[in-house]
Design a protein around this motif. Structure first.
Motif, PDB file in Angstrom:
ATOM      1  N   ILE A  49       0.842  -1.193   0.000  1.00 30.90           N
ATOM      2  CA  ILE A  49       0.000   0.000   0.000  1.00 30.90           C
ATOM      3  C   ILE A  49       0.882   1.249   0.000  1.00 30.90           C
ATOM      4  O   ILE A  49       1.767   1.377   0.855  1.00 30.90           O
ATOM      5  CB  ILE A  49      -0.943   0.018   1.222  1.00 30.90           C
ATOM      6  CG1 ILE A  49      -1.825  -1.226   1.229  1.00 30.90           C
ATOM      7  CG2 ILE A  49      -1.788   1.281   1.220  1.00 30.90           C
ATOM      8  CD1 ILE A  49      -2.742  -1.342   0.055  1.00 30.90           C
ATOM      9  N   PRO A  50       0.695   2.171  -0.937  1.00 31.83           N
ATOM     10  CA  PRO A  50       1.535   3.384  -0.954  1.00 31.83           C
ATOM     11  C   PRO A  50       1.288   4.255   0.272  1.00 31.83           C
ATOM     12  O   PRO A  50       0.173   4.315   0.796  1.00 31.83           O
ATOM     13  CB  PRO A  50       1.105   4.087  -2.245  1.00 31.83           C
ATOM     14  CG  PRO A  50      -0.249   3.570  -2.550  1.00 31.83           C
ATOM     15  CD  PRO A  50      -0.283   2.162  -2.040  1.00 31.83           C
ATOM     16  N   THR A  51       2.341   4.907   0.725  1.00 33.51           N
ATOM     17  CA  THR A  51       2.230   5.801   1.870  1.00 33.51           C
ATOM     18  C   THR A  51       1.645   7.139   1.437  1.00 33.51           C
ATOM     19  O   THR A  51       1.488   7.417   0.242  1.00 33.51           O
ATOM     20  CB  THR A  51       3.604   6.035   2.506  1.00 33.51           C
ATOM     21  OG1 THR A  51       4.447   6.719   1.558  1.00 33.51           O
ATOM     22  CG2 THR A  51       4.247   4.709   2.899  1.00 33.51           C
ATOM     23  N   ARG A  52       1.340   7.953   2.428  1.00 32.61           N
ATOM     24  CA  ARG A  52       0.787   9.277   2.132  1.00 32.61           C
ATOM     25  C   ARG A  52       1.782  10.120   1.331  1.00 32.61           C
ATOM     26  O   ARG A  52       1.394  10.851   0.424  1.00 32.61           O
ATOM     27  CB  ARG A  52       0.425   9.985   3.432  1.00 32.61           C
ATOM     28  CG  ARG A  52      -0.366  11.274   3.247  1.00 32.61           C
ATOM     29  CD  ARG A  52      -0.891  11.780   4.579  1.00 32.61           C
ATOM     30  NE  ARG A  52      -1.857  12.848   4.417  1.00 32.61           N
ATOM     31  CZ  ARG A  52      -2.560  13.371   5.412  1.00 32.61           C
ATOM     32  NH1 ARG A  52      -2.396  12.920   6.649  1.00 32.61           N
ATOM     33  NH2 ARG A  52      -3.421  14.342   5.187  1.00 32.61           N
ATOM     34  N   GLU A  53       3.049   9.985   1.651  1.00 32.66           N
ATOM     35  CA  GLU A  53       4.075  10.738   0.926  1.00 32.66           C
ATOM     36  C   GLU A  53       4.173  10.260  -0.514  1.00 32.66           C
ATOM     37  O   GLU A  53       4.346  11.070  -1.441  1.00 32.66           O
ATOM     38  CB  GLU A  53       5.429  10.604   1.634  1.00 32.66           C
ATOM     39  CG  GLU A  53       5.530  11.310   2.978  1.00 32.66           C
ATOM     40  CD  GLU A  53       4.748  10.606   4.074  1.00 32.66           C
ATOM     41  OE1 GLU A  53       4.454   9.386   3.916  1.00 32.66           O
ATOM     42  OE2 GLU A  53       4.410  11.257   5.076  1.00 32.66           O
ATOM     43  N   ASP A  54       4.051   8.949  -0.728  1.00 32.86           N
ATOM     44  CA  ASP A  54       4.090   8.413  -2.095  1.00 32.86           C
ATOM     45  C   ASP A  54       2.912   8.938  -2.917  1.00 32.86           C
ATOM     46  O   ASP A  54       3.060   9.245  -4.103  1.00 32.86           O
ATOM     47  CB  ASP A  54       4.052   6.888  -2.064  1.00 32.86           C
ATOM     48  CG  ASP A  54       5.302   6.293  -1.429  1.00 32.86           C
ATOM     49  OD1 ASP A  54       6.345   6.968  -1.447  1.00 32.86           O
ATOM     50  OD2 ASP A  54       5.222   5.167  -0.906  1.00 32.86           O
ATOM     51  N   MET A  55       1.746   9.042  -2.290  1.00 37.75           N
ATOM     52  CA  MET A  55       0.550   9.481  -3.008  1.00 37.75           C
ATOM     53  C   MET A  55       0.635  10.941  -3.430  1.00 37.75           C
ATOM     54  O   MET A  55      -0.023  11.358  -4.385  1.00 37.75           O
ATOM     55  CB  MET A  55      -0.683   9.270  -2.133  1.00 37.75           C
ATOM     56  CG  MET A  55      -0.987   7.807  -1.841  1.00 37.75           C
ATOM     57  SD  MET A  55      -2.232   7.603  -0.556  1.00 37.75           S
ATOM     58  CE  MET A  55      -3.628   8.479  -1.266  1.00 37.75           C
ATOM     59  N   GLN A  56       1.443  11.746  -2.730  1.00 38.66           N
ATOM     60  CA  GLN A  56       1.537  13.162  -3.026  1.00 38.66           C
ATOM     61  C   GLN A  56       2.587  13.488  -4.075  1.00 38.66           C
ATOM     62  O   GLN A  56       2.751  14.648  -4.436  1.00 38.66           O
ATOM     63  CB  GLN A  56       1.823  13.934  -1.737  1.00 38.66           C
ATOM     64  CG  GLN A  56       0.667  13.908  -0.752  1.00 38.66           C
ATOM     65  CD  GLN A  56       1.005  14.532   0.579  1.00 38.66           C
ATOM     66  OE1 GLN A  56       2.170  14.699   0.920  1.00 38.66           O
ATOM     67  NE2 GLN A  56      -0.022  14.892   1.351  1.00 38.66           N
ATOM     68  N   GLU A  57       3.307  12.474  -4.566  1.00 39.40           N
ATOM     69  CA  GLU A  57       4.267  12.705  -5.640  1.00 39.40           C
ATOM     70  C   GLU A  57       3.522  13.123  -6.912  1.00 39.40           C
ATOM     71  O   GLU A  57       2.443  12.621  -7.214  1.00 39.40           O
ATOM     72  CB  GLU A  57       5.071  11.436  -5.916  1.00 39.40           C
ATOM     73  CG  GLU A  57       5.950  10.983  -4.755  1.00 39.40           C
ATOM     74  CD  GLU A  57       7.128  11.903  -4.530  1.00 39.40           C
ATOM     75  OE1 GLU A  57       7.499  12.627  -5.477  1.00 39.40           O
ATOM     76  OE2 GLU A  57       7.668  11.904  -3.410  1.00 39.40           O
ATOM     77  N   ILE A  58       4.128  14.057  -7.659  1.00 42.87           N
ATOM     78  CA  ILE A  58       3.444  14.582  -8.847  1.00 42.87           C
ATOM     79  C   ILE A  58       3.959  13.975 -10.149  1.00 42.87           C
ATOM     80  O   ILE A  58       3.385  14.205 -11.217  1.00 42.87           O
ATOM     81  CB  ILE A  58       3.577  16.120  -8.914  1.00 42.87           C
ATOM     82  CG1 ILE A  58       5.055  16.522  -9.050  1.00 42.87           C
ATOM     83  CG2 ILE A  58       2.941  16.767  -7.707  1.00 42.87           C
ATOM     84  CD1 ILE A  58       5.250  18.016  -9.261  1.00 42.87           C
ATOM     85  N   GLU A  59       5.048  13.203 -10.088  1.00 44.65           N
ATOM     86  CA  GLU A  59       5.539  12.595 -11.319  1.00 44.65           C
ATOM     87  C   GLU A  59       4.546  11.556 -11.826  1.00 44.65           C
ATOM     88  O   GLU A  59       3.911  10.855 -11.037  1.00 44.65           O
ATOM     89  CB  GLU A  59       6.902  11.925 -11.080  1.00 44.65           C
ATOM     90  CG  GLU A  59       8.020  12.873 -10.693  1.00 44.65           C
ATOM     91  CD  GLU A  59       8.097  13.080  -9.200  1.00 44.65           C
ATOM     92  OE1 GLU A  59       9.044  13.731  -8.740  1.00 44.65           O
ATOM     93  OE2 GLU A  59       7.194  12.584  -8.488  1.00 44.65           O
ATOM     94  N   VAL A  60       4.456  11.448 -13.156  1.00 43.17           N
ATOM     95  CA  VAL A  60       3.551  10.479 -13.755  1.00 43.17           C
ATOM     96  C   VAL A  60       3.936   9.059 -13.346  1.00 43.17           C
ATOM     97  O   VAL A  60       3.073   8.208 -13.078  1.00 43.17           O
ATOM     98  CB  VAL A  60       3.568  10.621 -15.296  1.00 43.17           C
ATOM     99  CG1 VAL A  60       2.687   9.543 -15.932  1.00 43.17           C
ATOM    100  CG2 VAL A  60       3.088  12.004 -15.704  1.00 43.17           C
ATOM    101  N   SER A  61       5.236   8.791 -13.262  1.00 46.35           N
ATOM    102  CA  SER A  61       5.689   7.453 -12.889  1.00 46.35           C
ATOM    103  C   SER A  61       5.303   7.094 -11.464  1.00 46.35           C
ATOM    104  O   SER A  61       5.249   5.908 -11.111  1.00 46.35           O
ATOM    105  CB  SER A  61       7.211   7.362 -13.047  1.00 46.35           C
ATOM    106  OG  SER A  61       7.856   8.333 -12.227  1.00 46.35           O
TER     107      SER A  61
END
Length: 325
Positions: A49-61
């Motif tokens: 499960i992605p973390t909150r910080e991972d979800m806020q990344e703006i890169e398409v990848s």
């Protein structure tokens, strides 16, 4: 908080997790999950499960990727349109062939709307992608409702600004209008941001062949995704038009403010000009010269007062005749 749903016939049913296990769920919704809740879902589904910080990344990848046979998609979703400051935040969709997991740290109403609708209507929910398509449709419908409500607010703002040739009211009224315009621009920006992320997801889904690793749209789901893609593009055009309307309303409000300020300055200028001739006459007869014949006249004082009144009325009459007042 964990909320799980399973299919009952052709409808969605909320599971009581005290009696039934997560492995029976078609859709698992994680709202602001704790570490223990994340571990429980990861153990059942073998997903990271992605973390909150991972979800806020703006890169398409970081927003669209495949991992361990699952498809991870992240979109910006508006939580509510009723609050004074609507909240927007990322929602991650983790799609497996047999189920869907959503992760978010705010409370989007569109997710609840879809759950309520699917519980009352027969619909095809056979896989995680079916649930994803239903959720995306609910989110897009919610964004369309927000745009319609904002369009009505823009009309009210326009009427407030152009109700009269020379708007009346206290100066604070236009200040309140500026605040409403600012909120309208912020809301329109959030809607446009949400539509952009959903457009990216739908473009990816419709362009990915069925031979790709992990979940892919099937022939039955492709027309639904293409229809949603067209809807999102149309809504983005509406959002762009409303952004232009907001800019026009802002320019119009600033123009009205300038007109009001000009009116105030004009009144002060007229008053100064009207009282200039009487001041000149009073200054003349206030001089301390010995030889001033009018000072010895019986009617000298009334004459001076009459001249001052007349010199004030003449400029006022000229301003009225020229329609400068």
């Amino acid at each position: 908080m964990i909320t799980a749903y399973a299919t009952r016939g052709a409808r969605l049913e909320k599971l009581d997790l005290t009696d039934r296990h997560l492995s029976e769920a078609l859709w698992i919704d994680l709202e602001a999950p704790t570490t223990a809740e994340e571990d429980a879902v990861e153990a059942v589904l073998a997903l990271d499960i992605p973390t909150r910080e991972d979800m806020q990344e703006i890169e398409v990848s970081s927003r669209i990727y495949r991992e361990d046979g699952a498809l991870f998609l992240t979109a910006q979703v508006i939580a509510t349109a009723d609050a004074r400051e609507a909240e927007i935040g990322p929602v991650t969709f983790a799609v497996r062939p047999d189920r869907l997991v959503t992760v978010h740290y705010h409370h989007p109403r569109s997710l609840g709307y879809f759950a309520d609708w699917a519980a009352r209507h027969d619909t095809v929910l056979e896989s995680g992608l079916d649930a994803l398509m239903g959720l995306l449709e609910a989110i897009v419908d919610r964004l369309a409702d927000i745009l319609e409500a904002e369009a009505r607010q823009h009309e009210l703002l326009s009427k407030a600004i152009f109700a009269a040739h020379r708007p009346s009211g206290r100066a604070e009224t236009l200040g309140a209008v500026l605040q409403r315009i600012g909120r309208a621009e912020a809301m329109n920006g959030r809607v446009n941001e949400s539509l952009a992320t959903i457009l990216r997801i739908l473009t990816y889904l419709t362009a990915t062949p069925e031979t790709a690793d992990g979940p892919c749209l099937h022939a039955r789901q492709m027309p639904i995704a293409q229809a949603q893609l067209q809807d999102v593009r149309s809504l983005r055009e509406v959002a762009a038009a409303q952004a232009e309307k907001v800019r026009f309303l802002l320019d119009a409000t600033l123009g009205v403010i300038n007109i009001r300020q000009s009116d105030v300055i004009k009144i002060f200028s007229v008053v100064a000009f009207v009282f200039l001739p009487p001041t000149l006459i009073a200054s003349i007869y206030g001089m301390n010269f010995v030889h001033m014949p009018e000072l010895q006249w019986t009617w000298g004082y009334p004459m001076a007062l009459g001249l001052m009144v007349l010199s004030a009325l003449v400029p006022y009459a000229i301003f009225r005749w020229k329609k400068w007042l």
